[in-house]
Design an enzyme around this catalytic site. Structure first.
Site, mmCIF file in Angstrom:
data_model
loop_
_atom_site.group_PDB
_atom_site.id
_atom_site.type_symbol
_atom_site.label_atom_id
_atom_site.label_comp_id
_atom_site.label_asym_id
_atom_site.label_seq_id
_atom_site.Cartn_x
_atom_site.Cartn_y
_atom_site.Cartn_z
ATOM 1 N N GLU A 12 0.725 -1.470 -0.355
ATOM 2 C CA GLU A 12 -0.022 -0.289 0.500
ATOM 3 C C GLU A 12 0.188 1.472 0.198
ATOM 4 O O GLU A 12 0.364 2.318 -0.804
ATOM 5 C CB GLU A 12 -0.945 -0.326 1.242
ATOM 6 C CG GLU A 12 -2.176 -1.127 1.524
ATOM 7 C CD GLU A 12 -1.616 -2.619 1.766
ATOM 8 O OE1 GLU A 12 -0.396 -2.489 2.007
ATOM 9 O OE2 GLU A 12 -2.271 -3.249 1.284
ATOM 10 N N HIS A 20 -10.728 -4.745 9.270
ATOM 11 C CA HIS A 20 -11.432 -4.098 8.165
ATOM 12 C C HIS A 20 -12.539 -4.165 7.811
ATOM 13 O O HIS A 20 -13.442 -3.958 7.289
ATOM 14 C CB HIS A 20 -11.809 -6.126 7.978
ATOM 15 C CG HIS A 20 -10.536 -6.554 7.054
ATOM 16 N ND1 HIS A 20 -9.838 -7.371 8.292
ATOM 17 C CD2 HIS A 20 -9.980 -7.173 6.379
ATOM 18 C CE1 HIS A 20 -8.878 -7.734 7.362
ATOM 19 N NE2 HIS A 20 -9.092 -7.825 5.852
HETATM 20 C C1 LIG Z 1 -1.841 -4.703 4.776
HETATM 21 C C2 LIG Z 1 -3.018 -5.128 3.483
HETATM 22 N N1 LIG Z 1 -3.624 -5.372 2.576
HETATM 23 C C3 LIG Z 1 -4.397 -6.049 1.983
HETATM 24 C C4 LIG Z 1 -5.129 -7.133 2.239
HETATM 25 C C5 LIG Z 1 -6.689 -7.803 1.428
HETATM 26 N N2 LIG Z 1 -5.982 -9.354 1.606
HETATM 27 C C6 LIG Z 1 -6.369 -9.951 1.945
HETATM 28 S S1 LIG Z 1 -5.444 -11.969 2.821
HETATM 29 C C7 LIG Z 1 -4.016 -11.285 0.826
HETATM 30 C C8 LIG Z 1 -3.441 -11.853 -0.044
HETATM 31 C C9 LIG Z 1 -2.436 -12.214 0.524
HETATM 32 O O1 LIG Z 1 -1.528 -13.010 -0.065
HETATM 33 P P1 LIG Z 1 -0.059 -14.267 0.643
HETATM 34 O O2 LIG Z 1 0.459 -12.793 1.585
HETATM 35 O O3 LIG Z 1 0.260 -13.875 -0.107
HETATM 36 O O4 LIG Z 1 -1.452 -14.866 1.990
HETATM 37 P P2 LIG Z 1 -2.015 -16.577 1.036
HETATM 38 O O5 LIG Z 1 -3.105 -15.699 1.223
HETATM 39 O O6 LIG Z 1 -1.777 -16.552 -0.140
HETATM 40 O O7 LIG Z 1 -1.931 -17.269 2.554
HETATM 41 C C10 LIG Z 1 -5.058 -9.706 0.372
HETATM 42 C C11 LIG Z 1 -4.849 -8.740 -0.306
HETATM 43 C C12 LIG Z 1 -5.057 -7.092 3.562
HETATM 44 N N3 LIG Z 1 -5.349 -8.174 4.570
HETATM 45 N N4 LIG Z 1 -3.845 -6.590 4.167
#
Ligand SMILES: Cc1ncc(C[n+]2csc(CCOP(=O)(O)OP(=O)(O)O)c2C)c(N)n1
Ligand SMILES: Cc1ncc(C[n+]2csc(CCOP(=O)(O)OP(=O)(O)O)c2C)c(N)n1
Ligand SMILES: [Mg+2]
Ligand SMILES: [Mg+2]
Lengths: 334, 333, 334, 333
Positions: C64, C133
């Protein structure tokens, strides 16, 4: 040294509080940028690095988010960290760990864990450091449930409040106006581990014509105005909330009921600023009926803090502005 | 002034180039000395971060840039600003809080920008300018402008999240951006030895797939050569380069610094590695300029700074009128 | 399709606005997490990725701070970026670029440069996504001079305001309540590039007993209350400021002078919350004299948003709460 | 349950160890299947992030940890929580908004923590738990506790500034922390190919001076072995390790995911690399357990989940009373 003449500066008083807490409890430690050998950008940690150890006064890289996060993790694990953020403006970097983590963990986890963390940081204008080094950001923190927010206005309060903040099992944001660091307060600073509870407003002086509520450095400016106007027969009750979350409204209600007039003063920008909370609480209270004049607010202009001294001064309330506002409120609403 | 700015090329490639490199390094040096003096005499306000000792980095970098190429700078930004071609009077006027200052007295030392020379601004926030430079490079790519953006930042800034996120975006989008780290060994009081567990900061590039080079930051020729290659890569669409220039700041971090975290000996050692004589000896050895010409350049720089100080001092102070209207750019109808 | 029956959802209306702006100006582009093939976490960008190109609807890594910073840099360089932050809670990550950079650059640089950037982000509770959230963070942004802040309450306004935000040469924070995305508004959404200027409050309905000022989703809840109470002879003026910075107070003053009673409603936590600005402005204005009852404020509890639906509901004002507050204010202060 | 948690050691080192590893992988699988089912039937609220397909990572990691060792987890945290020894009923109760839930219904799936098993909490913020784990490791070092902290995070989280700043602090202070990256190829819809310009995410360690290892995240044995070495290093005061486990999530990112960013074929391919049969074949080949014993473990896990669902469903729903008082821990007099 006798207690009577301990006219410490706020930097000295804060340092004393930290030293006492570190002597009392092994779990207290400090971390921040340049707080070690350098003694802190504003000299607040001073000699603590030498008095204690590099393990308890930890110099960090320039990583605000990382160090606040590390403090959260340490606080969850039995420690009581005090983080110093070099300028409050850079709490922006750490806002996730402050607002989304530290503030919410105890509640969000159903009480399983808690975060005894103090975040100390200098705020405010007046040093010619311009827009990115001069903000008053208490409004951000006050609107985040789960944070306690302290805005001390003098060395004695700063010491007692910081000791309570360190004891507190919850995250406390401690906002120190940087112009106050080097000046002694009006009152001596008591020796020893004397604590001032969070959440108790202080009636700095009493009067009958006007209730003046001010925060941080504005308490000092307002005090001067009150003294000056007293000579002219305008008598002012000056209230310093000291902690803005939680906010102790009782002395304010009582005073408004007596004086019928309310002036609130903060340094930060007026638009949506914290001090509005005082106005809102009075407006929705039964003290509202006692008002004999519209409430008056004095606050910073809605501009970033400019660099040149003549511009910087214009951006925030000065003693003269407070004087004018107080005088007007009392005179035109007799 | 702006015409002069258009000079690009190797500092040893012609007398003009050598003169240019030397003039700019002297300008930075003399500008900072003047600032120090004015502060010392209580005529300047706020804080100051001087780049004395670090003149070769920005000078070498900017010799590889066109006027349209963009930079973002730091709290220690006078050198970058001068090297990119800013007007010395307007810079000095800003520091003195004058209306003709680059920011009209609203920004001061830490916020000078110059749209004309592509300087998007100094920054009071450590690391703050890095994502901004990446965004400028993104704009260049989207608009197919062919320009390059350079972000200057210190060793300390590399430990900010902003560096990390920006570096990765630059890498995955292959943006025409140069991450120019001025490793002057300290971020305020914290040494690179305590703030990093790696020896070569350019190794950080490995984690992003960005080539990292380390050069002597006090050698304007070495800096130029590294930058020239990086700019060529960037213009070619091959993506970012991380350049680490190893240098040293002679003065304290800012005015209040007591230098407790480093030794006098260390400071003296580095003064022997002064980038200006370093370059002069190369110029003389190559026979590009003679001593007389060199002295004239030094004098010219000194005169220019004196003129800037005088002009700035005589200019009208900024006034608080119109501050509220200055917050937003007016919406055009 | 005729204009009369274009009952779009807010997500559709926002998408339409972005599409129009991108057709109009090549310098408009969008960047954010999962806004491409995925179409956005809340489906707002939808098919824009396919209609335009991956160069104009740019999927980003989870960074972000980096993407807002990149948007600032692009905005300084002739582009008009629209950044989508997946949840407003994660503006915390980007707070430095928002508050210290985007907001201040134009002023701090003496007007040399400007930052035409729109940051769109969903906020608010009601989806069971819990404390990290579900926040309403308008208070943070409103207190930062240099940011414009929009809080749309319905699809038609959202479209018109977003088009103006994209045109604006300054940074605009656009806060969309996530429960509004999927529901159509009460009014049809006009076709074409119809803009609604920032800084103009909307009088949603007129009445004579009570002035009700609400923001975002609270406008919808308040509207229902107003309609219901109208049947009982309680007549309410409902005002939706739409942009909270700048804040257009005129219709509010006018209405308060008519009704003598003011109720303000926001979803976010009350303590130090933005809606206090409305109270403060009325309190210090000449309309203050028209008040025949204390001002009443209804806002979220001062707690992080809890997970379980029965708890989540308790945390923020519901229709019934607004009804009770409005009724009481009118009845007990006749 | 907590007694059982104390089992540490190589998954193939004894029948008990094999049984433990298998039971925990099954528990995670069955727990997630139950959650999916409950959501599908509208009995659960909010959102869900399932770790089906990723069971080997947390199971292998936690076999190398003591009860007192700490973890921080993610939005996709059920697996970490179970592997560290959490009570299944209290987990399920939390998801159903019950008073006996780990967070009393206040946190839900994304915020389950368990002080008893050293789980400092799932986290709704991508990357949010990484600095917190580093802080736990700092506390361990300051208190000389000898415990290790593990931060689980996804590939996507590695592009957050929080990862960067935390990794560097861990490195320079040589903290007993393990940075455990579950590289499941996607951060929501963004693939590692688009989000990174490097192939091996463990290479990020190079920029911090942290050793980085990449292992098959669907092989609980390989995961355990890497973790065991990293834990030993950490307890020895040698500092952090970055472990990248390559794995795959079978289900959409969350309920609303239409899987438009990946192919059915890719998902099917990875289903063939199921970590559970993968381990079973090793166990059978080594003759540690027979098929009958294995079937019994699967059934035991299934029964435990059914019991947890039943207990949780019957428990009292959380009520809004006392929410305001729950914000702060009371100050003791
Ligand atoms: C700071 C932040 N940005 C965006 C999100 C929205 N979001 C939740 S999970 C996710 C994907 C996360 O990917 P990863 O770290 O690879 O974990 P995975 O879901 O694959 O286990 C996103 C973009 C969030 N929760 N927190
Ligand atoms: C985000 C942030 N944190 C802290 C500071 C205070 N500060 C200003 S300059 C500085 C040191 C910067 O070091 P480096 O990046 O190496 O640059 P140098 O001063 O050596 O040129 C610090 C800590 C700041 N301005 N911004
Ligand atoms: Mg440095
Ligand atoms: Mg992933």
């Amino acid at each position: 040294m006798s207690t009577d003449n301990r006219m410490l500066t706020m930097a000295e008083a804060l340092r004393e509080a930290m030293g006492i807490a570190m002597d009392e409890r092994p779990e207290v430690f400090i971390l921040g940028e340049d707080i070690g050998i350098y003694g802190g950008a504003f000299g607040v940690t001073g000699d603590l690095y030498h008095r204690f150890s590099p393990e308890r006064v930890i110099d960090t890289p320039i990583s605000e988010l990382g160090i606040v996060g590390a403090a959260v993790g340490a606080a969850l694990s039995g420690m009581r960290p005090i983080v110093e953020i070099q300028f409050s403006d850079f709490t922006a970097q750490a806002m996730d760990q402050i607002a989304n983590q530290a503030a919410k963990i105890h509640f969000m986890l159903g009480g399983a864990l808690h975060v005894p963390l103090v975040l100390r940081t200098p705020q405010g204008s007046g040093t010619g450091a311009a827009a990115q080094h001069s903000q008053n950001l208490e409004t951000w923190f006050a609107n985040v449930p789960g944070l306690k927010v302290v805005v001390p206005s003098n060395p004695a309060d700063a010491k007692g409040l910081l000791l309570s903040a360190i004891d507190d099992p919850n995250p406390v944001i401690f906002l120190e106006h940087k112009l106050l660091y080097k000046i002694p307060g009006r009152d001596p600073v008591p020796e020893g581990a004397i604590r001032i509870p969070l959440g108790v407003s202080k009636v700095v002086r009493e009067g009958k014509d006007l209730t003046l509520v001010a925060t941080g450095i504005m308490v000092n400016k307002s005090f001067e105005v009150a003294e000056k106007l007293a000579a002219e027969g305008i008598s002012i009750t000056l209230i310093d909330p000291r902690t803005i979350s939680p906010l102790d409204m009782n002395p304010i209600f009582e005073s408004v009921e007596k004086t019928g007039r309310l002036l609130v003063v903060q340094e930060g920008p007026s638009h949506g600023g914290f001090i509005n909370e005082v106005i809102a609480r009075v407006s929705e209270s039964s003290s509202f009926g006692s008002l004999i004049a519209p409430i008056k607010r004095l606050a910073g202009m809605n501009i970033p803090i400019p660099y040149a001294p003549q511009l910087e001064k214009a951006a925030v309330p000065q003693i003269e502005d407070i004087e004018v506002a107080a005088r007007e409120l009392v005179k035109s609403w007799r | 002034m702006t015409v002069e700015r258009l000079l690009m090329g190797h500092p040893l490639s012609s007398p003009d180039h050598a003169r240019h490199a030397l003039l700019y390094m002297y300008r930075i040096r003399k500008f900072e000395e003047a600032v120090e003096d004015l502060f010392g005499r209580g005529m300047m306000h706020g804080t100051m971060h001087l780049s004395i000792g670090q003149e070769a980095g920005p000078t070498g970098m900017c010799l590889a840039l066109k006027l349209e190429d963009q930079i973002t700078s730091t709290h220690r930004g006078h050198g970058h600003c001068i090297a990119k071609g800013a007007d010395l009077t307007r810079m000095m006027a800003e520091l003195l809080g004058k209306e003709i200052g680059y920011c009209g007295g609203r920004g001061g030392s830490m916020h000078i920008a110059d749209a004309e020379t592509g300087n998007l601004g100094a920054n009071g926030v450590v690391g703050g300018g890095i994502p901004i430079a990446v965004g400028a490079a993104l704009a260049s790519k989207l608009q197919k402008k062919g320009t390059v953006a350079v972000s200057f930042f210190g060793d300390g800034a590399m430990n900010e999240g902003a560096f990390h996120e920006a570096a990765n975006l630059a890498a995955i989008w292959k943006l025409p951006v140069i991450l120019f780290c001025e490793n002057n060994k300290y971020g305020m009081s914290s040494s690179t030895e305590t703030a990093f567990a790696i020896d070569r900061l350019a190794d950080r590039g490995l984690g992003y797939g960005i080539p990292g080079v380390t050069v002597d930051g006090n050698d304007v020729v070495a800096v130029y050569e590294a930058c020239e290659a990086a700019v060529a890569r960037a213009r070619n669409g091959e993506g970012p380069t991380l350049i680490e220039t190893v240098t040293y700041r002679w003065k304290g971090h800012s005015r209040s610094d007591k230098n407790l975290y480093r030794t006098k000996e260390e400071i003296e050692e580095w003064k022997h590695l002064d980038p200006i004589p370093n370059f002069i000896s190369k110029v003389l050895a190559a026979g590009i300029l003679n001593q007389e010409e060199i002295d004239a350049i030094a004098k010219m720089a000194q005169d220019q700074i004196i003129e800037a100080v005088n002009n700035a001092a005589q200019a009208k102070s900024a006034v608080p009128d119109g501050l509220l209207e200055a917050v937003f750019k007016a919406v055009s109808a």
